[in-house]
Design a protein around this motif. Structure first.
Motif, PDB file in Angstrom:
ATOM      1  N   ALA A   1      -4.239   5.276 -10.478  1.00 16.85           N
ATOM      2  CA  ALA A   1      -4.514   3.845 -10.535  1.00 16.85           C
ATOM      3  C   ALA A   1      -5.156   3.509 -11.878  1.00 16.85           C
ATOM      4  O   ALA A   1      -5.622   4.397 -12.596  1.00 16.85           O
ATOM      5  CB  ALA A   1      -5.451   3.446  -9.395  1.00 16.85           C
ATOM      6  N   SER A   2      -5.190   2.242 -12.176  1.00 16.88           N
ATOM      7  CA  SER A   2      -5.812   1.817 -13.435  1.00 16.88           C
ATOM      8  C   SER A   2      -7.334   1.863 -13.312  1.00 16.88           C
ATOM      9  O   SER A   2      -7.893   1.879 -12.214  1.00 16.88           O
ATOM     10  CB  SER A   2      -5.367   0.402 -13.795  1.00 16.88           C
ATOM     11  OG  SER A   2      -5.928  -0.526 -12.887  1.00 16.88           O
TER      12      SER A   2
ATOM     13  N   LYS B   1     -12.617   0.427 -10.723  1.00 20.64           N
ATOM     14  CA  LYS B   1     -13.883  -0.297 -10.865  1.00 20.64           C
ATOM     15  C   LYS B   1     -14.057  -1.315  -9.743  1.00 20.64           C
ATOM     16  O   LYS B   1     -15.170  -1.506  -9.236  1.00 20.64           O
ATOM     17  CB  LYS B   1     -13.956  -0.985 -12.225  1.00 20.64           C
ATOM     18  CG  LYS B   1     -14.176  -0.012 -13.366  1.00 20.64           C
ATOM     19  CD  LYS B   1     -14.200  -0.732 -14.705  1.00 20.64           C
ATOM     20  CE  LYS B   1     -14.314   0.269 -15.846  1.00 20.64           C
ATOM     21  NZ  LYS B   1     -14.309  -0.373 -17.162  1.00 20.64           N
ATOM     22  N   MET B   2     -12.973  -1.956  -9.340  1.00 17.24           N
ATOM     23  CA  MET B   2     -13.043  -2.912  -8.226  1.00 17.24           C
ATOM     24  C   MET B   2     -13.413  -2.184  -6.925  1.00 17.24           C
ATOM     25  O   MET B   2     -14.221  -2.689  -6.130  1.00 17.24           O
ATOM     26  CB  MET B   2     -11.723  -3.658  -8.062  1.00 17.24           C
ATOM     27  CG  MET B   2     -11.475  -4.687  -9.135  1.00 17.24           C
ATOM     28  SD  MET B   2      -9.842  -5.470  -9.057  1.00 17.24           S
ATOM     29  CE  MET B   2      -9.816  -6.127  -7.418  1.00 17.24           C
ATOM     30  N   ALA B   3     -12.835  -1.007  -6.713  1.00 11.52           N
ATOM     31  CA  ALA B   3     -13.126  -0.233  -5.499  1.00 11.52           C
ATOM     32  C   ALA B   3     -14.591   0.185  -5.467  1.00 11.52           C
ATOM     33  O   ALA B   3     -15.273   0.038  -4.443  1.00 11.52           O
ATOM     34  CB  ALA B   3     -12.224   0.998  -5.427  1.00 11.52           C
ATOM     35  N   VAL B   4     -15.094   0.689  -6.584  1.00 15.58           N
ATOM     36  CA  VAL B   4     -16.486   1.119  -6.659  1.00 15.58           C
ATOM     37  C   VAL B   4     -17.417  -0.087  -6.526  1.00 15.58           C
ATOM     38  O   VAL B   4     -18.461  -0.013  -5.868  1.00 15.58           O
ATOM     39  CB  VAL B   4     -16.751   1.907  -7.963  1.00 15.58           C
ATOM     40  CG1 VAL B   4     -18.229   2.210  -8.137  1.00 15.58           C
ATOM     41  CG2 VAL B   4     -15.943   3.209  -7.968  1.00 15.58           C
TER      42      VAL B   4
ATOM     43  N   GLN C   1      -1.433  -2.978   1.377  1.00 19.66           N
ATOM     44  CA  GLN C   1      -2.864  -3.175   1.161  1.00 19.66           C
ATOM     45  C   GLN C   1      -3.154  -2.942  -0.324  1.00 19.66           C
ATOM     46  O   GLN C   1      -2.645  -1.986  -0.907  1.00 19.66           O
ATOM     47  CB  GLN C   1      -3.676  -2.201   2.011  1.00 19.66           C
ATOM     48  CG  GLN C   1      -5.174  -2.394   1.908  1.00 19.66           C
ATOM     49  CD  GLN C   1      -5.949  -1.378   2.721  1.00 19.66           C
ATOM     50  OE1 GLN C   1      -5.557  -0.221   2.795  1.00 19.66           O
ATOM     51  NE2 GLN C   1      -7.052  -1.807   3.315  1.00 19.66           N
ATOM     52  N   PRO C   2      -3.975  -3.798  -0.948  1.00 19.08           N
ATOM     53  CA  PRO C   2      -4.280  -3.612  -2.368  1.00 19.08           C
ATOM     54  C   PRO C   2      -4.842  -2.220  -2.649  1.00 19.08           C
ATOM     55  O   PRO C   2      -5.563  -1.646  -1.826  1.00 19.08           O
ATOM     56  CB  PRO C   2      -5.326  -4.687  -2.660  1.00 19.08           C
ATOM     57  CG  PRO C   2      -5.119  -5.720  -1.607  1.00 19.08           C
ATOM     58  CD  PRO C   2      -4.629  -4.980  -0.401  1.00 19.08           C
TER      59      PRO C   2
ATOM     60  N   GLN D   1      -7.591   0.498  -0.711  1.00 19.88           N
ATOM     61  CA  GLN D   1      -7.232   1.849  -0.252  1.00 19.88           C
ATOM     62  C   GLN D   1      -8.206   2.882  -0.820  1.00 19.88           C
ATOM     63  O   GLN D   1      -8.662   3.771  -0.097  1.00 19.88           O
ATOM     64  CB  GLN D   1      -5.809   2.197  -0.686  1.00 19.88           C
ATOM     65  CG  GLN D   1      -4.736   1.393   0.024  1.00 19.88           C
ATOM     66  CD  GLN D   1      -3.347   1.801  -0.426  1.00 19.88           C
ATOM     67  OE1 GLN D   1      -3.032   2.985  -0.472  1.00 19.88           O
ATOM     68  NE2 GLN D   1      -2.517   0.823  -0.759  1.00 19.88           N
ATOM     69  N   ILE D   2      -8.523   2.741  -2.094  1.00 21.01           N
ATOM     70  CA  ILE D   2      -9.448   3.680  -2.733  1.00 21.01           C
ATOM     71  C   ILE D   2     -10.829   3.536  -2.122  1.00 21.01           C
ATOM     72  O   ILE D   2     -11.482   4.531  -1.780  1.00 21.01           O
ATOM     73  CB  ILE D   2      -9.475   3.454  -4.262  1.00 21.01           C
ATOM     74  CG1 ILE D   2      -8.117   3.800  -4.861  1.00 21.01           C
ATOM     75  CG2 ILE D   2     -10.587   4.282  -4.904  1.00 21.01           C
ATOM     76  CD1 ILE D   2      -7.934   3.369  -6.303  1.00 21.01           C
TER      77      ILE D   2
END
Length: 111
Positions: free
Chosen positions: A44-45, A50-53, A7-8, A12-13
């Motif tokens: 993580a980067s 930022k994508m997770a948020v 899973q990306p 997960q975050i």
């Protein structure tokens, strides 16, 4: 920490933060840790964090305030029902539709 599950990492975050919000660990109005802190916490980067948020923003769970941070919304929408519960609801609806069709057919035969 992000795991090798296939899973990306951003999903997960987002999943973990979502669970914390829905479980009450991150209460309404609570600020999320900074992007840098989350990146360090999850190894993580910054772009992955930022994508997770961003995903949580799109779901309406958090809201950003320019220059202040990202906060858990006060009016967090309820969690959708689990997939197995949805399947059960669909089966029940199908059964009710079939039963209703039978009743309507019997009523129309009486006329």
């Amino acid at each position: 920490m992000v795991k090798n599950t296939g899973q990306p990492a951003y999903l997960q975050i987002a999943d973990e933060l979502r669970q914390q919000i829905r479980g009450g660990s991150l209460a309404p109005g609570t600020p999320l840790p900074s992007t840098a802190q989350l990146a360090e916490q999850y190894d993580a980067s910054l772009s992955v964090v930022k994508m997770a948020v961003g995903l949580l923003r799109n779901e309406g769970l958090v809201i950003g305030q320019q220059g202040k941070g990202v906060f858990v919304r006060d009016d967090v929408p309820p969690a959708p029902p689990p997939a197995d519960e949805l399947a059960e609801i669909r089966l029940t609806l199908r059964d009710l539709s079939e039963r209703l069709a039978k009743v309507e057919a019997q009523l129309s035969d009486r006329r």
